[in-house]
Enzyme design. Structure first.
Site, short mmCIF file in Angstrom:
data_model
loop_
_atom_site.label_atom_id
_atom_site.label_comp_id
_atom_site.label_asym_id
_atom_site.label_seq_id
_atom_site.Cartn_x
_atom_site.Cartn_y
_atom_site.Cartn_z
N GLY A 1 37.94 54.49 36.10
CA GLY A 1 39.34 54.72 36.77
C GLY A 1 39.55 53.15 36.94
O GLY A 1 40.12 53.17 37.88
N ASP B 1 52.44 44.71 37.12
CA ASP B 1 51.72 45.06 38.59
C ASP B 1 51.42 43.67 39.36
O ASP B 1 52.11 43.03 40.24
CB ASP B 1 50.41 45.49 38.28
N LYS C 1 53.36 41.93 42.61
CA LYS C 1 53.13 41.48 43.86
C LYS C 1 53.24 39.76 44.23
O LYS C 1 53.60 39.56 44.93
CB LYS C 1 51.78 41.52 43.85
#
Length: 429
Positions: free
Chosen positions: A188, A202, A206
């Protein structure tokens, strides 16, 4: 001070459930810190039937977002649905209706920062987003407030747990990229489509937020270089670790030098004694340098239900305690004269070439590098039978990126070069 602060939560997923649990567990502590009553008045989600495994008053659940956006008693709206729409519309409506907003939505902030900030300022309300970068690590408030007396000189961040987990496993256990990625998906830590994480997007979103806070400048993602980790092989990891003494990390970089701001995301070689080299697995770390404070390192869990919920609720409490604060994110660094393109930067480089082993190969490659004013610090060629494919590892002295790109392009066109050459920048700060 108000007698009570009412909070509305939009999004009852994993992080939303963490927010509700934080209210359940620590409401008395939160009220003690603020000095007044706090109430989670409404929780809105399309699915209010699924058991989240936490205690929640059914009477505050709703599927109608206007139960929050149009309620004049709600002071703070928490947006945790993610994505661009309808999150953007919800946030803009909440701000326009005079409600303060807390969000963890890095993608939305990175793409629509100027519109969201303008709407908040026009309505004289606050937009807070501590959880958007680094999960539960206190990053943004210290950068914006505690370090406000500093001119930030550089920010280096390991801010994607998926990429960092993969590189850590490849380094520590000698596993191939594909095998670690599969394991990360099973645990996960990685999405079934991991592109967003492993190709640096990603991290880039940021970094946009960190650059706003550190330098007061909004730089859109298409204006800077973004590169992921999918081309890195186990042979690179092994050589970089054992022969060169570096760690390899997916690094977010925002730094200013002589008025030129560099903003970039890419794999980077870091000396093993650098603080960032010890940031492993799914953890995040940000290393920054201010002209007054010097180097500062912030480290912790960059994701997860409760760490992220901690940052979200922390923003809510900050708004309650400092309702009159304005949205001042970075002073607008007047020293920034231009955004430096990736081909203008200077760096040392690691190169991995794959060529047929025959006389004259190194001489030809060295000649091309010399033609572009690139000098070689070290070269290692693994033994192989003549005529067979062999990896060649090189480290250059500092060179201009544009010259590296041109030289590598010419090297890749040689008939004895079997695969595209990998080059990775080296951090020596």
């Amino acid at each position: 001070m108000k007698d009570i602060y009412n909070v509305g939560l939009i999004g009852f997923g994993t992080i939303g459930a963490g927010v509700v649990e934080t209210f359940n567990r620590n409401l008395d502590l939160m009220e003690q810190k603020v000095g007044t009553k706090i109430k989670l008045k409404k929780v809105v989600d399309l699915d209010i039937e699924t058991d989240r495994g936490i205690e929640v008053d059914k009477s505050i659940l709703s599927t109608d977002v206007n139960d929050i956006l149009e309620d004049p008693e709600i002071d703070i709206v928490i947006e945790l649905i993610g994505g661009y729409e309808p999150a953007k519309s919800f946030i803009l409506k909440a701000l326009s209706n005079g409600k303060n907003v807390v969000t963890a939505n890095k993608a939305l902030l990175a793409k629509h920062w100027e519109e969201i900030l303008e709407t908040a300022n026009k309505s004289n309300v606050r937009i807070c987003f501590e959880a958007s970068v680094g999960g539960g690590i206190p990053l943004l408030e210290p950068l914006n407030e505690g370090l406000a007396a500093n001119r930030i000189q550089s920010i280096y961040g390991i801010i994607n747990g998926t990429a960092n987990y993969i590189l850590t496993k490849m380094t520590d256990e000698g596993l191939d990229f594909e095998d670690v990625l599969k394991e990360a998906q099973e645990k996960g830590y990685a999405e079934q489509d991991p592109t967003f994480d492993i190709e640096g997007h990603d991290t880039a979103q940021k970094l946009i937020i960190l650059t706003i806070l550190g330098f007061g400048i909004y730089v859109e993602q298409d204006k800077f270089h973004v590169e992921g980790i999918s081309k890195i092989k186990q042979e690179d990891i092994e050589f970089i670790k054992n022969e060169l003494g570096y760690a390899i990390k997916l690094l977010a970089i925002s730094r200013i030098e002589e008025g030129e701001l560099e903003v970039r995301v890419h794999p980077t070689l870091i000396p093993q004694d650098h603080l960032l080299a010890s940031v492993n697995d799914v953890f995040n770390g940000v290393y920054l340098v201010g002209d007054i404070v010097g180097p500062v390192m912030m480290y912790g869990q960059g994701a997860g239900m409760m760490p992220t919920a901690s940052a979200v609720v922390g923003d809510c409490l900050d708004i309650m305690e400092n309702m009159e604060h304005k949205n001042i994110y970075g002073p607008g660094n007047t020293e920034v004269k231009k955004i430096k393109a990736i081909n203008e930067i200077k760096s040392k480089y690691y190169l991995r070439l794959t060529a047929i082993d025959k006389p004259g190969v190194l001489h030809t490659i060295s000649g091309i590098l010399s033609e572009f004013e690139i000098s070689i610090e070290s070269v290692t060629q693994k033994r192989q039978d003549e005529g067979q494919e062999v990896p060649i590892f090189m480290v250059t002295h500092e060179a201009i990126e544009e010259n590296i790109q041109k030289a590598v392009g010419m090297i890749n066109d040689l008939d004895f070069v079997e695969k595209d050459t990998l080059f990775i920048r080296i951090l020596e700060d």
